[in-house]
Design a protein around this motif. Structure first.
Motif, PDB file in Angstrom:
ATOM      1  N   CYS A  34      -0.696 -36.366 -54.640  1.00  0.00           N
ATOM      2  CA  CYS A  34      -0.163 -37.682 -54.241  1.00  0.00           C
ATOM      3  C   CYS A  34       0.166 -37.729 -52.756  1.00  0.00           C
ATOM      4  O   CYS A  34      -0.081 -38.741 -52.083  1.00  0.00           O
ATOM      5  CB  CYS A  34       1.081 -38.011 -55.063  1.00  0.00           C
ATOM      6  N   ILE A  35       0.697 -36.653 -52.220  1.00  0.00           N
ATOM      7  CA  ILE A  35       1.010 -36.605 -50.788  1.00  0.00           C
ATOM      8  C   ILE A  35      -0.274 -36.698 -49.962  1.00  0.00           C
ATOM      9  O   ILE A  35      -0.341 -37.439 -48.967  1.00  0.00           O
ATOM     10  CB  ILE A  35       1.803 -35.323 -50.456  1.00  0.00           C
ATOM     11  N   ILE A  36      -1.307 -35.954 -50.359  1.00  0.00           N
ATOM     12  CA  ILE A  36      -2.590 -35.973 -49.630  1.00  0.00           C
ATOM     13  C   ILE A  36      -3.208 -37.371 -49.696  1.00  0.00           C
ATOM     14  O   ILE A  36      -3.688 -37.908 -48.692  1.00  0.00           O
ATOM     15  CB  ILE A  36      -3.540 -34.901 -50.199  1.00  0.00           C
ATOM     16  N   VAL A  37      -3.193 -37.982 -50.850  1.00  0.00           N
ATOM     17  CA  VAL A  37      -3.768 -39.326 -51.011  1.00  0.00           C
ATOM     18  C   VAL A  37      -2.978 -40.339 -50.191  1.00  0.00           C
ATOM     19  O   VAL A  37      -3.554 -41.276 -49.614  1.00  0.00           O
ATOM     20  CB  VAL A  37      -3.813 -39.704 -52.508  1.00  0.00           C
ATOM     21  N   SER A  38      -1.668 -40.176 -50.086  1.00  0.00           N
ATOM     22  CA  SER A  38      -0.859 -41.137 -49.337  1.00  0.00           C
ATOM     23  C   SER A  38      -1.213 -41.133 -47.852  1.00  0.00           C
ATOM     24  O   SER A  38      -1.119 -42.163 -47.185  1.00  0.00           O
ATOM     25  CB  SER A  38       0.623 -40.840 -49.536  1.00  0.00           C
ATOM     26  N   PHE A  39      -1.636 -39.983 -47.304  1.00  0.00           N
ATOM     27  CA  PHE A  39      -2.062 -39.948 -45.907  1.00  0.00           C
ATOM     28  C   PHE A  39      -3.283 -40.838 -45.673  1.00  0.00           C
ATOM     29  O   PHE A  39      -3.383 -41.526 -44.663  1.00  0.00           O
ATOM     30  CB  PHE A  39      -2.378 -38.515 -45.467  1.00  0.00           C
ATOM     31  N   PHE A  40      -4.221 -40.845 -46.601  1.00  0.00           N
ATOM     32  CA  PHE A  40      -5.418 -41.674 -46.452  1.00  0.00           C
ATOM     33  C   PHE A  40      -5.089 -43.159 -46.535  1.00  0.00           C
ATOM     34  O   PHE A  40      -5.644 -43.965 -45.803  1.00  0.00           O
ATOM     35  CB  PHE A  40      -6.467 -41.300 -47.512  1.00  0.00           C
ATOM     36  N   GLU A  75       4.243 -26.438 -62.847  1.00  0.00           N
ATOM     37  CA  GLU A  75       3.050 -26.240 -61.998  1.00  0.00           C
ATOM     38  C   GLU A  75       2.193 -27.498 -61.976  1.00  0.00           C
ATOM     39  O   GLU A  75       1.651 -27.887 -60.935  1.00  0.00           O
ATOM     40  CB  GLU A  75       2.246 -25.050 -62.511  1.00  0.00           C
ATOM     41  N   ILE A  76       2.057 -28.159 -63.110  1.00  0.00           N
ATOM     42  CA  ILE A  76       1.264 -29.395 -63.193  1.00  0.00           C
ATOM     43  C   ILE A  76       1.917 -30.485 -62.337  1.00  0.00           C
ATOM     44  O   ILE A  76       1.237 -31.190 -61.583  1.00  0.00           O
ATOM     45  CB  ILE A  76       1.120 -29.849 -64.662  1.00  0.00           C
ATOM     46  N   LEU A  77       3.225 -30.600 -62.427  1.00  0.00           N
ATOM     47  CA  LEU A  77       3.922 -31.613 -61.620  1.00  0.00           C
ATOM     48  C   LEU A  77       3.817 -31.299 -60.131  1.00  0.00           C
ATOM     49  O   LEU A  77       3.676 -32.198 -59.296  1.00  0.00           O
ATOM     50  CB  LEU A  77       5.396 -31.706 -62.041  1.00  0.00           C
ATOM     51  N   LEU A  78       3.865 -30.012 -59.783  1.00  0.00           N
ATOM     52  CA  LEU A  78       3.726 -29.606 -58.386  1.00  0.00           C
ATOM     53  C   LEU A  78       2.339 -29.961 -57.850  1.00  0.00           C
ATOM     54  O   LEU A  78       2.200 -30.496 -56.747  1.00  0.00           O
ATOM     55  CB  LEU A  78       3.989 -28.097 -58.247  1.00  0.00           C
ATOM     56  N   ILE A  79       1.296 -29.712 -58.631  1.00  0.00           N
ATOM     57  CA  ILE A  79      -0.084 -30.044 -58.221  1.00  0.00           C
ATOM     58  C   ILE A  79      -0.249 -31.559 -58.087  1.00  0.00           C
ATOM     59  O   ILE A  79      -0.836 -32.055 -57.127  1.00  0.00           O
ATOM     60  CB  ILE A  79      -1.081 -29.447 -59.232  1.00  0.00           C
ATOM     61  N   ILE A  80       0.288 -32.307 -59.034  1.00  0.00           N
ATOM     62  CA  ILE A  80       0.187 -33.774 -58.967  1.00  0.00           C
ATOM     63  C   ILE A  80       0.931 -34.297 -57.738  1.00  0.00           C
ATOM     64  O   ILE A  80       0.467 -35.197 -57.037  1.00  0.00           O
ATOM     65  CB  ILE A  80       0.741 -34.411 -60.264  1.00  0.00           C
TER      66      ILE A  80
END
Length: 118
Positions: free
Chosen positions: A14-20, A5-10
């Motif tokens: 990371c995907i959201i931050v990569s869009f920015f 679950e921790i790896l899934l959240i991270i």
């Protein structure tokens, strides 16, 4: 919470931050493209300006004093000032200094008005 679950959240973060980061890089690329095109257009304008300046320098012919008298109109107020100063007895040189004209222009004005220069 387990490790998956921790790896899934991270991963989602990371995907959201990569869009920015992609958007900011895209804007930087667009700004760089605009800067390059502006520089190129400026250089083209400079080249055109140099070409026009060269054409103007080639076509320039020196103007003789006789042509200046024909093409440069003298305002009526200055003509009246010349006639008045001449009537008061001023010399051609003094009249030329006071009216900001050359001696030849003053004599030309006096001759065209039918006044004999002394």
């Amino acid at each position: 919470m387990n490790v998956t679950e921790i790896l899934l959240i991270i991963g989602i973060i990371c995907i959201i931050v990569s869009f920015f980061f992609k958007n900011s890089r895209k804007q930087a690329d667009e700004l760089e493209d605009i800067s390059i095109s502006l520089h190129q257009e400026t250089n083209q304008l400079k080249k055109r300006l140099r070409a026009v300046e060269e054409e103007l320098l080639i076509d320039v012919n020196p103007i003789s004093p006789s042509k200046q008298l024909k093409t440069k109109p003298i305002h009526e107020i200055i003509v009246n000032q010349i006639l008045s100063l001449h009537a008061q007895g001023y010399s051609i040189t003094d009249i030329a200094k006071r009216s900001s004209l050359t001696n030849e222009e003053v004599m030309h004005v006096l001759q065209t008005r039918g006044v004999s220069s002394r």
